[in-house]
Design a protein around this motif. Structure first.
Motif, PDB file in Angstrom:
ATOM      1  N   ARG A 251      21.310  -6.991 -11.822  1.00  0.00           N
ATOM      2  CA  ARG A 251      21.162  -7.532 -13.160  1.00  0.00           C
ATOM      3  C   ARG A 251      21.199  -6.399 -14.178  1.00  0.00           C
ATOM      4  O   ARG A 251      21.199  -5.224 -13.830  1.00  0.00           O
ATOM      5  N   SER A 252      21.173  -6.771 -15.438  1.00  0.00           N
ATOM      6  CA  SER A 252      21.253  -5.744 -16.474  1.00  0.00           C
ATOM      7  C   SER A 252      20.064  -4.799 -16.414  1.00  0.00           C
ATOM      8  O   SER A 252      20.174  -3.610 -16.696  1.00  0.00           O
ATOM      9  N   ASP A 253      18.871  -5.339 -16.038  1.00  0.00           N
ATOM     10  CA  ASP A 253      17.703  -4.467 -15.956  1.00  0.00           C
ATOM     11  C   ASP A 253      17.553  -3.841 -14.561  1.00  0.00           C
ATOM     12  O   ASP A 253      16.700  -2.989 -14.350  1.00  0.00           O
ATOM     13  N   LYS A 254      18.376  -4.288 -13.606  1.00  0.00           N
ATOM     14  CA  LYS A 254      18.409  -3.710 -12.257  1.00  0.00           C
ATOM     15  C   LYS A 254      17.021  -3.660 -11.619  1.00  0.00           C
ATOM     16  O   LYS A 254      16.664  -2.684 -10.957  1.00  0.00           O
ATOM     17  N   SER A 255      16.221  -4.694 -11.818  1.00  0.00           N
ATOM     18  CA  SER A 255      14.870  -4.695 -11.274  1.00  0.00           C
ATOM     19  C   SER A 255      14.613  -5.978 -10.508  1.00  0.00           C
ATOM     20  O   SER A 255      15.272  -6.998 -10.729  1.00  0.00           O
ATOM     21  N   ALA A 256      13.667  -5.926  -9.624  1.00  0.00           N
ATOM     22  CA  ALA A 256      13.283  -7.084  -8.830  1.00  0.00           C
ATOM     23  C   ALA A 256      11.831  -6.927  -8.410  1.00  0.00           C
ATOM     24  O   ALA A 256      11.328  -5.814  -8.261  1.00  0.00           O
ATOM     25  N   VAL A 257      11.165  -8.062  -8.233  1.00  0.00           N
ATOM     26  CA  VAL A 257       9.771  -8.078  -7.805  1.00  0.00           C
ATOM     27  C   VAL A 257       9.667  -8.950  -6.574  1.00  0.00           C
ATOM     28  O   VAL A 257      10.281 -10.017  -6.503  1.00  0.00           O
ATOM     29  N   THR A 258       8.905  -8.503  -5.582  1.00  0.00           N
ATOM     30  CA  THR A 258       8.683  -9.303  -4.388  1.00  0.00           C
ATOM     31  C   THR A 258       7.204  -9.627  -4.249  1.00  0.00           C
ATOM     32  O   THR A 258       6.344  -8.823  -4.631  1.00  0.00           O
ATOM     33  N   SER A 259       6.918 -10.798  -3.705  1.00  0.00           N
ATOM     34  CA  SER A 259       5.527 -11.202  -3.485  1.00  0.00           C
ATOM     35  C   SER A 259       5.107 -11.049  -2.028  1.00  0.00           C
ATOM     36  O   SER A 259       3.994 -11.425  -1.667  1.00  0.00           O
ATOM     37  N   HIS A 260       5.981 -10.493  -1.189  1.00  0.00           N
ATOM     38  CA  HIS A 260       5.623 -10.312   0.219  1.00  0.00           C
ATOM     39  C   HIS A 260       4.461  -9.318   0.336  1.00  0.00           C
ATOM     40  O   HIS A 260       4.373  -8.350  -0.423  1.00  0.00           O
ATOM     41  N   VAL A 261       3.594  -9.569   1.318  1.00  0.00           N
ATOM     42  CA  VAL A 261       2.481  -8.638   1.515  1.00  0.00           C
ATOM     43  C   VAL A 261       3.025  -7.297   2.004  1.00  0.00           C
ATOM     44  O   VAL A 261       3.976  -7.227   2.780  1.00  0.00           O
ATOM     45  N   ALA A 305     -17.866  -0.398   5.594  1.00  0.00           N
ATOM     46  CA  ALA A 305     -18.425  -0.289   4.250  1.00  0.00           C
ATOM     47  C   ALA A 305     -19.607  -1.229   4.101  1.00  0.00           C
ATOM     48  O   ALA A 305     -19.734  -2.216   4.828  1.00  0.00           O
ATOM     49  N   ALA A 306     -20.462  -0.914   3.127  1.00  0.00           N
ATOM     50  CA  ALA A 306     -21.571  -1.796   2.750  1.00  0.00           C
ATOM     51  C   ALA A 306     -22.425  -2.171   3.954  1.00  0.00           C
ATOM     52  O   ALA A 306     -22.847  -3.314   4.119  1.00  0.00           O
ATOM     53  N   GLY A 307     -22.664  -1.212   4.843  1.00  0.00           N
ATOM     54  CA  GLY A 307     -23.586  -1.435   5.935  1.00  0.00           C
ATOM     55  C   GLY A 307     -22.984  -1.980   7.201  1.00  0.00           C
ATOM     56  O   GLY A 307     -23.704  -2.214   8.174  1.00  0.00           O
ATOM     57  N   GLY A 308     -21.684  -2.247   7.231  1.00  0.00           N
ATOM     58  CA  GLY A 308     -21.098  -2.762   8.459  1.00  0.00           C
ATOM     59  C   GLY A 308     -19.610  -2.918   8.351  1.00  0.00           C
ATOM     60  O   GLY A 308     -19.017  -2.727   7.287  1.00  0.00           O
ATOM     61  N   SER A 309     -18.990  -3.291   9.466  1.00  0.00           N
ATOM     62  CA  SER A 309     -17.542  -3.458   9.499  1.00  0.00           C
ATOM     63  C   SER A 309     -17.135  -4.724   8.776  1.00  0.00           C
ATOM     64  O   SER A 309     -17.745  -5.785   8.938  1.00  0.00           O
ATOM     65  N   VAL A 310     -16.093  -4.612   7.971  1.00  0.00           N
ATOM     66  CA  VAL A 310     -15.520  -5.779   7.309  1.00  0.00           C
ATOM     67  C   VAL A 310     -14.071  -5.907   7.759  1.00  0.00           C
ATOM     68  O   VAL A 310     -13.328  -4.926   7.772  1.00  0.00           O
ATOM     69  N   GLN A 311     -13.695  -7.101   8.200  1.00  0.00           N
ATOM     70  CA  GLN A 311     -12.360  -7.382   8.711  1.00  0.00           C
ATOM     71  C   GLN A 311     -11.719  -8.445   7.826  1.00  0.00           C
ATOM     72  O   GLN A 311     -12.413  -9.334   7.320  1.00  0.00           O
ATOM     73  N   PHE A 312     -10.392  -8.374   7.644  1.00  0.00           N
ATOM     74  CA  PHE A 312      -9.764  -9.416   6.833  1.00  0.00           C
ATOM     75  C   PHE A 312      -8.313  -9.632   7.232  1.00  0.00           C
ATOM     76  O   PHE A 312      -7.648  -8.739   7.767  1.00  0.00           O
ATOM     77  N   MET A 313      -7.851 -10.845   6.976  1.00  0.00           N
ATOM     78  CA  MET A 313      -6.449 -11.229   7.123  1.00  0.00           C
ATOM     79  C   MET A 313      -5.973 -11.691   5.753  1.00  0.00           C
ATOM     80  O   MET A 313      -6.630 -12.523   5.101  1.00  0.00           O
ATOM     81  N   VAL A 314      -4.844 -11.162   5.319  1.00  0.00           N
ATOM     82  CA  VAL A 314      -4.336 -11.511   3.993  1.00  0.00           C
ATOM     83  C   VAL A 314      -2.867 -11.905   4.093  1.00  0.00           C
ATOM     84  O   VAL A 314      -2.093 -11.312   4.845  1.00  0.00           O
ATOM     85  N   SER A 315      -2.512 -12.955   3.362  1.00  0.00           N
ATOM     86  CA  SER A 315      -1.123 -13.379   3.240  1.00  0.00           C
ATOM     87  C   SER A 315      -0.702 -13.216   1.790  1.00  0.00           C
ATOM     88  O   SER A 315      -1.441 -12.664   0.979  1.00  0.00           O
ATOM     89  N   ASP A 316       0.478 -13.736   1.457  1.00  0.00           N
ATOM     90  CA  ASP A 316       0.914 -13.626   0.072  1.00  0.00           C
ATOM     91  C   ASP A 316       0.220 -14.631  -0.841  1.00  0.00           C
ATOM     92  O   ASP A 316       0.429 -14.611  -2.052  1.00  0.00           O
ATOM     93  N   HIS A 317      -0.635 -15.510  -0.270  1.00  0.00           N
ATOM     94  CA  HIS A 317      -1.281 -16.509  -1.120  1.00  0.00           C
ATOM     95  C   HIS A 317      -2.749 -16.768  -0.794  1.00  0.00           C
ATOM     96  O   HIS A 317      -3.419 -17.509  -1.520  1.00  0.00           O
ATOM     97  N   ASP A 318      -3.282 -16.179   0.281  1.00  0.00           N
ATOM     98  CA  ASP A 318      -4.697 -16.400   0.559  1.00  0.00           C
ATOM     99  C   ASP A 318      -5.273 -15.256   1.382  1.00  0.00           C
ATOM    100  O   ASP A 318      -4.548 -14.358   1.833  1.00  0.00           O
TER     101      ASP A 318
END
Length: 375
Positions: A251-261, A305-318
């Motif tokens: 495109r004229s601005d030659k830019s793109a944005v992705t929402s993939h994690v 952190a904060a006194g213990g292990s913290v685990q997480f799963m993240v997607s592009d929407h939750d």
């Protein structure tokens, strides 16, 4: 060449760089009694050595009196030209001046700021005085007990109780980021003068964000958006993008944005692909210009952190979070609730999705020797 922060052990470990102009900020461990002469930060840190040739043997990065993990804000006490952020750019520009122009180069410009201490020069702090700033984000899951310890300005994990102090912390952080914006401007101008503007790959990224009083929290380590969501921007010549697999329309601005994690482990394979270098099979991340990010549904993260292990799963929407130290669980629908204001872990409409993410985390941890999910 690396200019700025490496944060490795021992401090002068070059980790593959041919040369390093080192500044790691203030490091508690490397200031302790008993640290060897060569490993002590007073000896190993190039910026400290440089500052003391200008300001005397007692000069230090904490001459403001602010701890390096504090929400207190105060202007840098010396000249702006002597600020660590400025020095890191100066050393990078000096490398560009004296490099071998017959060889390609890999330059890392690694700023400690906007990590505290919040000590930007007055010129940048004054930009945000008298302005109405967006309030920190709060949620229905915030820990009221954490608010009570917010008075600790040293090595702080929570924000201050006083709303004016919270605003000052925001101003200090914004000022530090703005100073980096100006320093990147100096880098880009110099690259233009050296004929490097159109044939150089540039990747801008941060190792972590700043909670900055969101949910009454401060600093990093926790998987909430203020800490875990970081900028990741790539600028590259068209032939490099094509080589890496980018198929977007020009495109004229030659830019793109992705929402993939994406994650920091993606930096190495992305740069290798852009440079036309084979990606080793042992690399865990993916080339962000390939089809791999779209195929990767989830990223597993963890921190102690904060006194213990913290685990997480993240997607592009939750996002699903589990504290292994006390069994606490949180679930956020980021598409509807980007500020993570409502913990939807008990909401019936998300029960199936939460069960799916919980199982994905179990699968990710099943082999771990800590026994996180035993039985």
């Amino acid at each position: 060449h690396c200019s700025g922060k490496l944060h490795v052990h021992p401090l002068r470990n070059s980790v593959g760089y041919h040369s390093v102009d080192l500044h790691d900020g203030y490091l508690h461990y490397y200031r302790k009694p008993g640290i060897s002469f060569w490993d002590h930060q007073n000896t190993a840190d190039d910026y400290l050595y440089w500052l003391r040739t200008r300001r005397g043997a007692q000069a230090d990065v904490i001459d403001t009196g602010i701890d390096c993990n504090s929400w207190v804000t105060r202007p840098w006490p010396y000249d702006e030209l002597e600020h660590p952020t400025r020095w890191v750019t100066d050393r990078a520009l000096d490398f560009l001046r004296r490099r071998d122009r017959d060889k390609p180069f890999f330059l890392t410009v690694s700023y400690v700021r906007p990590h505290p201490p919040l000590d930007a020069p007055e010129a940048f702090l004054s930009m945000y005085r008298g302005r109405d700033l967006t309030s920190p984000v709060y949620g229905d899951w915030d820990d009221p007990d954490a608010i009570g310890i917010g008075g600790y300005a040293v090595d702080a994990d929570t924000g201050p109780l006083d709303c004016d102090q919270r605003t000052e912390a925001q101003r200090g952080y914004y000022a530090a980021m703005t100073q980096i914006d100006y320093e990147i401007g100096r880098l880009r101008d110099t690259m233009f003068e050296h004929g490097l503007s159109y044939n150089t790959i540039i990747l801008f990224v941060s190792d972590h964000g700043e909670l900055l009083c969101d949910h009454h929290l401060f600093r990093k380590s926790l998987p909430f958006e203020g800490s875990a969501r970081v900028p990741l921007i790539v600028s590259a010549p068209a032939d490099c993008l094509a080589r890496a697999g980018y198929t977007g329309t020009a495109r004229s601005d030659k830019s793109a944005v992705t929402s993939h994690v994406a994650e920091l482990r993606d930096v190495m394979p992305t740069l290798l692909a852009l440079a036309g270098v084979d990606i080793p099979d042992t690399v865990d991340g993916v080339n962000l210009f390939s089809e791999a990010p779209a195929a990767r549904e989830l990223i597993h993260g963890e921190h102690l952190a904060a006194g213990g292990s913290v685990q997480f799963m993240v997607s592009d929407h939750d996002k699903y979070i589990w504290y292994s130290s006390d069994g606490r669980e949180l679930y956020f629908d980021l598409a509807k609730d980007p500020g993570e204001t409502h913990n939807a872990i008990a909401d019936a409409e998300y029960a199936e999705r939460i069960a799916y993410l919980r199982q994905a985390l179990i699968d990710a941890l099943a082999w771990r020797e800590e026994g996180f999910v035993r039985d």
